[in-house]
Design a protein around this motif. Sequence first.
Motif, PDB file in Angstrom:
ATOM      1  N   UNK A 100      -3.651   8.675   3.876  1.00 43.17           N
ATOM      2  CA  UNK A 100      -2.711   8.995   5.001  1.00 43.17           C
ATOM      3  C   UNK A 100      -1.443   8.883   4.618  1.00 43.17           C
ATOM      4  N   UNK A 101      -0.926   8.006   3.645  1.00 43.43           N
ATOM      5  CA  UNK A 101       0.325   8.224   2.980  1.00 43.43           C
ATOM      6  C   UNK A 101       0.677   8.997   1.937  1.00 43.43           C
ATOM      7  N   UNK A 102      -0.275  10.078   1.581  1.00 44.94           N
ATOM      8  CA  UNK A 102       0.109  11.221   0.601  1.00 44.94           C
ATOM      9  C   UNK A 102      -0.679  10.984  -0.743  1.00 44.94           C
ATOM     10  N   UNK A 103      -1.571   9.973  -0.998  1.00 48.24           N
ATOM     11  CA  UNK A 103      -2.301   9.907  -2.197  1.00 48.24           C
ATOM     12  C   UNK A 103      -3.495  10.813  -1.981  1.00 48.24           C
ATOM     13  N   UNK A 104      -4.224  11.193  -3.059  1.00 44.09           N
ATOM     14  CA  UNK A 104      -5.230  12.287  -2.859  1.00 44.09           C
ATOM     15  C   UNK A 104      -6.692  11.695  -3.208  1.00 44.09           C
ATOM     16  N   UNK A 105      -7.681  12.032  -2.816  1.00 45.34           N
ATOM     17  CA  UNK A 105      -9.050  11.498  -2.853  1.00 45.34           C
ATOM     18  C   UNK A 105      -9.445  11.240  -4.337  1.00 45.34           C
ATOM     19  N   UNK A 106      -8.938  12.496  -5.148  1.00 47.76           N
ATOM     20  CA  UNK A 106      -9.302  12.294  -6.616  1.00 47.76           C
ATOM     21  C   UNK A 106      -8.648  11.196  -7.508  1.00 47.76           C
ATOM     22  N   UNK A 107      -7.421  10.760  -6.912  1.00 45.20           N
ATOM     23  CA  UNK A 107      -6.608   9.610  -7.618  1.00 45.20           C
ATOM     24  C   UNK A 107      -7.137   8.564  -7.593  1.00 45.20           C
ATOM     25  N   UNK A 130      -5.648   5.259  -9.444  1.00 46.24           N
ATOM     26  CA  UNK A 130      -5.825   3.962  -9.231  1.00 46.24           C
ATOM     27  C   UNK A 130      -7.243   3.398  -8.802  1.00 46.24           C
ATOM     28  N   UNK A 131      -7.490   2.384  -9.178  1.00 48.06           N
ATOM     29  CA  UNK A 131      -8.982   1.689  -8.929  1.00 48.06           C
ATOM     30  C   UNK A 131      -8.653   0.659  -8.034  1.00 48.06           C
ATOM     31  N   UNK A 132      -9.259   0.520  -6.774  1.00 50.72           N
ATOM     32  CA  UNK A 132      -8.843  -0.553  -5.795  1.00 50.72           C
ATOM     33  C   UNK A 132     -10.289  -1.358  -5.923  1.00 50.72           C
ATOM     34  N   UNK A 183     -12.024   0.474   0.862  1.00 54.36           N
ATOM     35  CA  UNK A 183     -11.905   1.479   1.531  1.00 54.36           C
ATOM     36  C   UNK A 183     -10.804   1.486   2.450  1.00 54.36           C
ATOM     37  N   UNK A 184     -10.449   0.646   3.105  1.00 53.60           N
ATOM     38  CA  UNK A 184      -9.505   0.471   4.314  1.00 53.60           C
ATOM     39  C   UNK A 184      -7.913   0.788   3.503  1.00 53.60           C
ATOM     40  N   UNK A 185      -7.923  -0.007   2.275  1.00 51.13           N
ATOM     41  CA  UNK A 185      -6.777   0.318   1.321  1.00 51.13           C
ATOM     42  C   UNK A 185      -6.702   1.864   1.028  1.00 51.13           C
ATOM     43  N   UNK A 186      -7.887   2.321   0.652  1.00 49.28           N
ATOM     44  CA  UNK A 186      -7.949   3.669   0.261  1.00 49.28           C
ATOM     45  C   UNK A 186      -7.540   4.665   1.350  1.00 49.28           C
ATOM     46  N   UNK A 187      -8.113   4.390   2.512  1.00 49.42           N
ATOM     47  CA  UNK A 187      -7.874   5.316   3.655  1.00 49.42           C
ATOM     48  C   UNK A 187      -6.348   5.354   4.002  1.00 49.42           C
ATOM     49  N   UNK A 188      -5.698   4.419   3.971  1.00 48.51           N
ATOM     50  CA  UNK A 188      -4.280   4.143   4.163  1.00 48.51           C
ATOM     51  C   UNK A 188      -3.523   4.907   3.217  1.00 48.51           C
ATOM     52  N   UNK A 189      -3.898   4.703   2.021  1.00 42.51           N
ATOM     53  CA  UNK A 189      -3.151   5.470   0.753  1.00 42.51           C
ATOM     54  C   UNK A 189      -3.366   7.011   1.184  1.00 42.51           C
ATOM     55  N   UNK A 234       0.664  -1.321   0.109  1.00 42.99           N
ATOM     56  CA  UNK A 234      -0.300   0.020   0.066  1.00 42.99           C
ATOM     57  C   UNK A 234       0.869   1.220   0.036  1.00 42.99           C
ATOM     58  N   UNK A 235       2.128   1.054   0.899  1.00 46.09           N
ATOM     59  CA  UNK A 235       2.968   2.385   0.874  1.00 46.09           C
ATOM     60  C   UNK A 235       3.339   2.701  -0.163  1.00 46.09           C
ATOM     61  N   UNK A 236       3.768   1.567  -1.210  1.00 46.25           N
ATOM     62  CA  UNK A 236       4.691   1.824  -2.430  1.00 46.25           C
ATOM     63  C   UNK A 236       3.596   2.260  -3.483  1.00 46.25           C
ATOM     64  N   UNK A 237       2.381   2.138  -3.622  1.00 48.43           N
ATOM     65  CA  UNK A 237       1.493   2.711  -4.529  1.00 48.43           C
ATOM     66  C   UNK A 237       1.047   3.922  -4.379  1.00 48.43           C
ATOM     67  N   UNK A 238       0.760   4.280  -2.739  1.00 51.32           N
ATOM     68  CA  UNK A 238       0.525   5.535  -2.358  1.00 51.32           C
ATOM     69  C   UNK A 238       1.608   6.533  -2.736  1.00 51.32           C
ATOM     70  N   UNK A 239       3.090   6.090  -2.471  1.00 53.92           N
ATOM     71  CA  UNK A 239       4.146   6.894  -2.945  1.00 53.92           C
ATOM     72  C   UNK A 239       4.124   7.228  -4.679  1.00 53.92           C
ATOM     73  N   UNK A 240       3.755   6.241  -5.129  1.00 55.62           N
ATOM     74  CA  UNK A 240       3.738   6.515  -6.563  1.00 55.62           C
ATOM     75  C   UNK A 240       2.632   7.535  -7.033  1.00 55.62           C
ATOM     76  N   UNK A 241       1.466   7.390  -6.354  1.00 56.04           N
ATOM     77  CA  UNK A 241       0.438   8.433  -6.671  1.00 56.04           C
ATOM     78  C   UNK A 241       0.716   9.528  -6.227  1.00 56.04           C
ATOM     79  N   UNK A 242       1.579   9.978  -5.064  1.00 55.88           N
ATOM     80  CA  UNK A 242       1.833  11.028  -4.536  1.00 55.88           C
ATOM     81  C   UNK A 242       2.939  11.816  -5.184  1.00 55.88           C
ATOM     82  N   UNK A 243       3.821  11.026  -6.043  1.00 56.08           N
ATOM     83  CA  UNK A 243       4.901  11.496  -6.954  1.00 56.08           C
ATOM     84  C   UNK A 243       4.194  11.834  -8.216  1.00 56.08           C
TER      85      UNK A 243
END
Length: 94
Positions: free
Chosen positions: A82-89, A50-52, A74-80, A35-44
């Motif tokens: 928190x790790x820097x991804x945005x709602x619209x992503x 992403x579709x979960x 939703x649990x995966x999305x919420x963690x993402x 989850x962290x790796x995918x969130x970092x990618x979205x943040x960058x």
Amino acid sequence: MRTKQEYIQGLSKMKRNIYFDYDQFTIKDEYKAIVEAHAKYLQANRGARAIIQGHTDERGTREYNIALGQKRADAVKNLMLLLGATEVQIETVS
């Protein structure tokens, strides 16, 4: 900082499935790095999306499984988030 291509190559080698305990939607520690790796990618890459998809097994009623699958997504999305991804992503589906 890594390039977009390097992120994509790294993500393509990484596992993408997150498995949950029976009747649960808490992300286990062993899957948090995914989850962290995918969130970092979205943040960058703010233009990336992403579709979960939340899944369950065949036990339980259709309605219950749809709700559980949504809670898992939703649990995966919420963690993402928190790790820097945005709602619209991120879009979630069960």
